[in-house]
Design an enzyme around this catalytic site. Structure first.
Site, mmCIF file in Angstrom:
data_model
loop_
_atom_site.group_PDB
_atom_site.id
_atom_site.type_symbol
_atom_site.label_atom_id
_atom_site.label_comp_id
_atom_site.label_asym_id
_atom_site.label_seq_id
_atom_site.Cartn_x
_atom_site.Cartn_y
_atom_site.Cartn_z
ATOM 1 N N CYS A 65 0.823 -1.215 0.000
ATOM 2 C CA CYS A 65 0.000 0.000 0.000
ATOM 3 C C CYS A 65 0.860 1.271 0.000
ATOM 4 C CB CYS A 65 -0.901 -0.057 1.231
ATOM 5 S SG CYS A 65 -1.715 1.459 1.667
ATOM 6 N N CYS A 121 0.155 3.748 2.790
ATOM 7 C CA CYS A 121 0.639 3.196 4.061
ATOM 8 C C CYS A 121 2.123 3.509 4.233
ATOM 9 C CB CYS A 121 0.430 1.687 4.112
ATOM 10 S SG CYS A 121 -1.293 1.158 4.017
#
Length: 108
Positions: free
Chosen positions: A31, A34
């Site tokens: 991600c 993230c």
């Protein structure tokens, strides 16, 4: 030094029981947002680690937690008070905004 504690499905509930305030970062290695938030989360753990427990869950290895808390996007930061979720912040954000959300949580 980072105060972020890695937890999984076996250690999650116990980690929440041990503190009044906790923030859980539901994250994944694949991600990009993230990855952008990782240093921000780490910095906040260093600054507020004496008031809040900072936990991190690798979503790829915690399908039961993902289902339990209805995590649909990452990163999802879930704020817990006394083991109960009280607030959710989804997605990347500027560090100043994230810090303001943490302060409101702790002082609210």
């Amino acid at each position: 030094m980072s105060n972020v504690i890695q937890v999984d499905e076996q250690t999650f509930d116990q980690a929440l029981k041990e503190t009044e305030f906790a923030i859980v970062d539901f994250t994944a290695d694949w991600c990009p947002p993230c990855k952008m938030m990782h240093p921000v989360y780490k910095a906040m753990s260093e600054k507020y680690g004496d008031q809040v427990k900072f936990l991190e869950v690798d979503s790829e290895h915690a399908p039961q937690l993902i289902a339990r808390y209805s995590i649909h996007a990452m990163p999802t930061f879930t704020f817990f008070k006394n083991g109960e979720p009280v607030q959710r912040v989804v997605g990347a954000r500027p560090s100043t905004k994230f810090e303001a959300e943490i302060q409101a949580f702790v002082n609210g």
